[in-house]
Design a protein around this motif. Structure first.
Motif, mmCIF file in Angstrom:
data_model
loop_
_atom_site.group_PDB
_atom_site.id
_atom_site.type_symbol
_atom_site.label_atom_id
_atom_site.label_comp_id
_atom_site.label_asym_id
_atom_site.label_seq_id
_atom_site.Cartn_x
_atom_site.Cartn_y
_atom_site.Cartn_z
ATOM 1 N N PHE A 6 0.844 -1.203 0.000
ATOM 2 C CA PHE A 6 0.000 0.000 0.000
ATOM 3 C C PHE A 6 0.874 1.246 0.000
ATOM 4 O O PHE A 6 1.790 1.380 0.824
ATOM 5 C CB PHE A 6 -0.902 -0.003 1.241
ATOM 6 C CG PHE A 6 -1.797 1.202 1.333
ATOM 7 C CD1 PHE A 6 -2.965 1.277 0.608
ATOM 8 C CD2 PHE A 6 -1.462 2.274 2.154
ATOM 9 C CE1 PHE A 6 -3.793 2.400 0.684
ATOM 10 C CE2 PHE A 6 -2.272 3.403 2.240
ATOM 11 C CZ PHE A 6 -3.448 3.459 1.503
ATOM 12 N N TYR A 8 0.875 5.511 0.222
ATOM 13 C CA TYR A 8 0.060 6.665 0.642
ATOM 14 C C TYR A 8 0.825 7.978 0.496
ATOM 15 O O TYR A 8 0.298 9.037 0.807
ATOM 16 C CB TYR A 8 -0.411 6.489 2.099
ATOM 17 C CG TYR A 8 0.738 6.342 3.078
ATOM 18 C CD1 TYR A 8 1.357 5.108 3.271
ATOM 19 C CD2 TYR A 8 1.221 7.443 3.774
ATOM 20 C CE1 TYR A 8 2.432 4.986 4.143
ATOM 21 C CE2 TYR A 8 2.287 7.324 4.648
ATOM 22 C CZ TYR A 8 2.884 6.093 4.827
ATOM 23 O OH TYR A 8 3.949 5.974 5.686
ATOM 24 N N GLY A 9 2.075 7.887 0.041
ATOM 25 C CA GLY A 9 2.900 9.082 -0.156
ATOM 26 C C GLY A 9 3.429 9.065 -1.577
ATOM 27 O O GLY A 9 2.676 8.894 -2.542
ATOM 28 N N SER A 10 4.756 9.165 -1.693
ATOM 29 C CA SER A 10 5.352 9.234 -3.031
ATOM 30 C C SER A 10 5.067 7.979 -3.850
ATOM 31 O O SER A 10 5.110 8.019 -5.085
ATOM 32 C CB SER A 10 6.862 9.467 -2.930
ATOM 33 O OG SER A 10 7.463 8.426 -2.199
ATOM 34 N N LEU A 11 4.770 6.884 -3.178
ATOM 35 C CA LEU A 11 4.449 5.664 -3.939
ATOM 36 C C LEU A 11 3.196 5.849 -4.782
ATOM 37 O O LEU A 11 2.980 5.113 -5.744
ATOM 38 C CB LEU A 11 4.248 4.467 -2.998
ATOM 39 C CG LEU A 11 5.498 3.736 -2.512
ATOM 40 C CD1 LEU A 11 5.130 2.646 -1.515
ATOM 41 C CD2 LEU A 11 6.274 3.142 -3.680
ATOM 42 N N VAL A 52 5.170 12.351 4.771
ATOM 43 C CA VAL A 52 4.052 11.683 5.437
ATOM 44 C C VAL A 52 4.448 10.364 6.096
ATOM 45 O O VAL A 52 5.349 9.659 5.638
ATOM 46 C CB VAL A 52 2.874 11.424 4.467
ATOM 47 C CG1 VAL A 52 2.171 12.728 4.117
ATOM 48 C CG2 VAL A 52 3.310 10.668 3.220
ATOM 49 N N GLU A 84 13.661 4.346 1.558
ATOM 50 C CA GLU A 84 12.898 4.882 2.693
ATOM 51 C C GLU A 84 13.568 4.513 4.025
ATOM 52 O O GLU A 84 12.908 4.145 4.979
ATOM 53 C CB GLU A 84 11.450 4.352 2.641
ATOM 54 C CG GLU A 84 10.758 4.585 1.321
ATOM 55 C CD GLU A 84 10.648 6.074 0.929
ATOM 56 O OE1 GLU A 84 10.898 6.927 1.789
ATOM 57 O OE2 GLU A 84 10.341 6.350 -0.228
ATOM 58 N N TYR A 88 11.505 4.605 8.398
ATOM 59 C CA TYR A 88 10.336 3.791 8.029
ATOM 60 C C TYR A 88 10.588 2.309 8.285
ATOM 61 O O TYR A 88 11.700 1.818 8.123
ATOM 62 C CB TYR A 88 9.983 3.985 6.550
ATOM 63 C CG TYR A 88 9.432 5.361 6.255
ATOM 64 C CD1 TYR A 88 8.064 5.614 6.332
ATOM 65 C CD2 TYR A 88 10.281 6.410 5.919
ATOM 66 C CE1 TYR A 88 7.554 6.880 6.072
ATOM 67 C CE2 TYR A 88 9.780 7.679 5.658
ATOM 68 C CZ TYR A 88 8.426 7.904 5.737
ATOM 69 O OH TYR A 88 7.935 9.160 5.489
HETATM 70 C C1 BEZ Z 1 4.340 5.491 0.527
HETATM 71 O O1 BEZ Z 1 4.153 6.228 -0.413
HETATM 72 O O2 BEZ Z 1 3.515 4.674 0.876
HETATM 73 C C2 BEZ Z 1 5.544 5.567 1.323
HETATM 74 C C3 BEZ Z 1 5.632 6.548 2.231
HETATM 75 C C4 BEZ Z 1 6.748 6.629 2.996
HETATM 76 C C5 BEZ Z 1 7.751 5.710 2.856
HETATM 77 C C6 BEZ Z 1 7.623 4.690 1.961
HETATM 78 C C7 BEZ Z 1 6.515 4.612 1.201
#
Ligand code: BEZ
Length: 172
Positions: A6, A8-11, A52, A84, A88
């Motif tokens: 999943f 939720y940020g740059s991904l 985030v 990351e 993280y």
């Molecule tokens: C993401 O986009 O889900 C993500 C956010 C922070 C670190 C790694 C992935």
């Protein structure tokens, strides 16, 4: 075994990973917050930016889930662990899809108290920090604006992100 990841940020807007499928999805019981410091992407050690993380709170976080082929799961996580690395960790969390289906998944979360954790601050202070921060991956404000644009293109509403976006844009 194939694995759902999943984002939720740059991904969401820059996955830079190979995947078999992707689908908009949600994590329940966690919310997206600009509470993680970035010393290596959107800031520098002396002047970290804000990016985030997920915080365990009533509510939900909408994002994008990617189905990773079993053959590339290990290599993908190795690469993301490096990308990351600044606080993280991989969490196992259920991912809810628009279809109503739930699948086990992996989510990168920067937990409270990690070495780069910043936590909450007044909206104006967070916006000022994002506005002035830059790092090897670019301006912190571009990260915020790209995230807001990506959420809009998914028809996702996120008050925390959109309030910060407005505050930074109003600073000029
Ligand atoms: C993401 O986009 O889900 C993500 C956010 C922070 C670190 C790694 C992935």
């Amino acid at each position: 075994m194939n694995v759902w990841l999943f984002g939720y940020g740059s991904l969401i807007w820059r996955p830079d990973i190979g995947y078999l499928d992707r689908a908009p999805a949600r994590i329940n019981g966690w919310v997206r917050r600009f509470w993680q410091g970035s010393h290596d992407h959107r800031g520098v050690p002396d002047a970290p930016g804000r990016v985030v993380t997920l915080v365990r709170e009533a509510g939900h976080c909408d994002g994008m889930a990617y189905l990773l082929d079993a053959d590339v799961v290990a290599a993908t996580f190795d690469a993301l662990d490096v990308r990351e690395k600044n606080g993280y960790q991989r969490f196992d969390l259920p991912i809810d899809f628009l279809s109503g289906e739930t699948q086990p998944g992996i989510v990168y979360v920067a937990p409270t108290g990690n070495h780069a954790y910043l936590g909450p601050a007044p909206l104006v202070e967070m916006a000022q920090q994002i506005r002035r921060s830059h790092g090897p991956s670019g301006a912190n404000s571009d990260y915020l604006f790209d995230l807001a644009d990506a959420l809009r293109s998914l028809d996702v509403s996120d008050e925390h992100v959109f309030e910060l976006e407005l505050a930074v844009r109003e600073m000029g």
